[in-house]
Scaffold this motif. Structure first.
Motif, PDB file in Angstrom:
ATOM      1  N   ALA A   1      38.006 -18.934  16.944  1.00  0.00           N
ATOM      2  CA  ALA A   1      36.873 -18.589  17.798  1.00  0.00           C
ATOM      3  C   ALA A   1      36.475 -19.782  18.656  1.00  0.00           C
ATOM      4  O   ALA A   1      36.227 -19.643  19.855  1.00  0.00           O
ATOM      5  CB  ALA A   1      35.696 -18.125  16.943  1.00  0.00           C
TER       6      ALA A   1
ATOM      7  N   ARG B   1      39.136 -20.358  21.432  1.00  0.00           N
ATOM      8  CA  ARG B   1      39.014 -19.367  22.502  1.00  0.00           C
ATOM      9  C   ARG B   1      37.775 -19.617  23.357  1.00  0.00           C
ATOM     10  O   ARG B   1      37.821 -19.479  24.574  1.00  0.00           O
ATOM     11  CB  ARG B   1      38.980 -17.948  21.919  1.00  0.00           C
TER      12      ARG B   1
ATOM     13  N   TYR C   1      33.277 -14.284  19.499  1.00  0.00           N
ATOM     14  CA  TYR C   1      34.512 -14.105  18.733  1.00  0.00           C
ATOM     15  C   TYR C   1      34.266 -14.131  17.223  1.00  0.00           C
ATOM     16  O   TYR C   1      34.912 -13.391  16.476  1.00  0.00           O
ATOM     17  CB  TYR C   1      35.560 -15.158  19.127  1.00  0.00           C
TER      18      TYR C   1
END
Length: 113
Positions: A31, A34, A21
């Motif tokens: 990032a 996630r 990410y």
């Protein structure tokens, strides 16, 4: 909010996904979030399951590319040369060529009565 504690494999997975990410331009916090969500999903989904990742996940495609090259070079009389070039036995060359032709090798080479 404190970070969820993962087993080592979960941390590895989260880190890999976070890196992906970040390469896509996501801010570090997003990032990381996630990556951890994905790791949690994977760990819960695969809990108790044995998972195996091949050392070379592209080996099958490399072998098929080699086999295509062998078939292209095969002229019916050059099994010895192909075996030497590809570091295979003459029997393997024949198996590769016969597989492409749709023939099945008979283990004992016995014709039916």
């Amino acid at each position: 909010m404190s970070k969820e504690t993962f087993p080592l494999i979960g941390e590895d997975i989260a880190g890999i996904i976070e890196g992906f990410y970040r390469l896509q331009g996501f801010p570090p916090e997003q990032a990381s979030s996630r990556g951890r969500k994905f790791a949690r999903l994977l760990l819960v989904s695969l809990a108790g399951t044995k998972v195996w990742f091949p050392a070379d996940p592209f080996k099958a495609s490399k072998i098929e590319a080699r086999n295509v090259e062998i078939r292209a070079k095969f002229d019916g009389n050059n099994t010895a040369q192909l075996a030497e070039e590809f570091d295979l036995s003459r029997q393997w060359i024949w198996k590769i060529v016969n597989k492409a032709a749709g023939r099945v090798d008979d283990l004992f080479d016995i014709a039916p009565p």
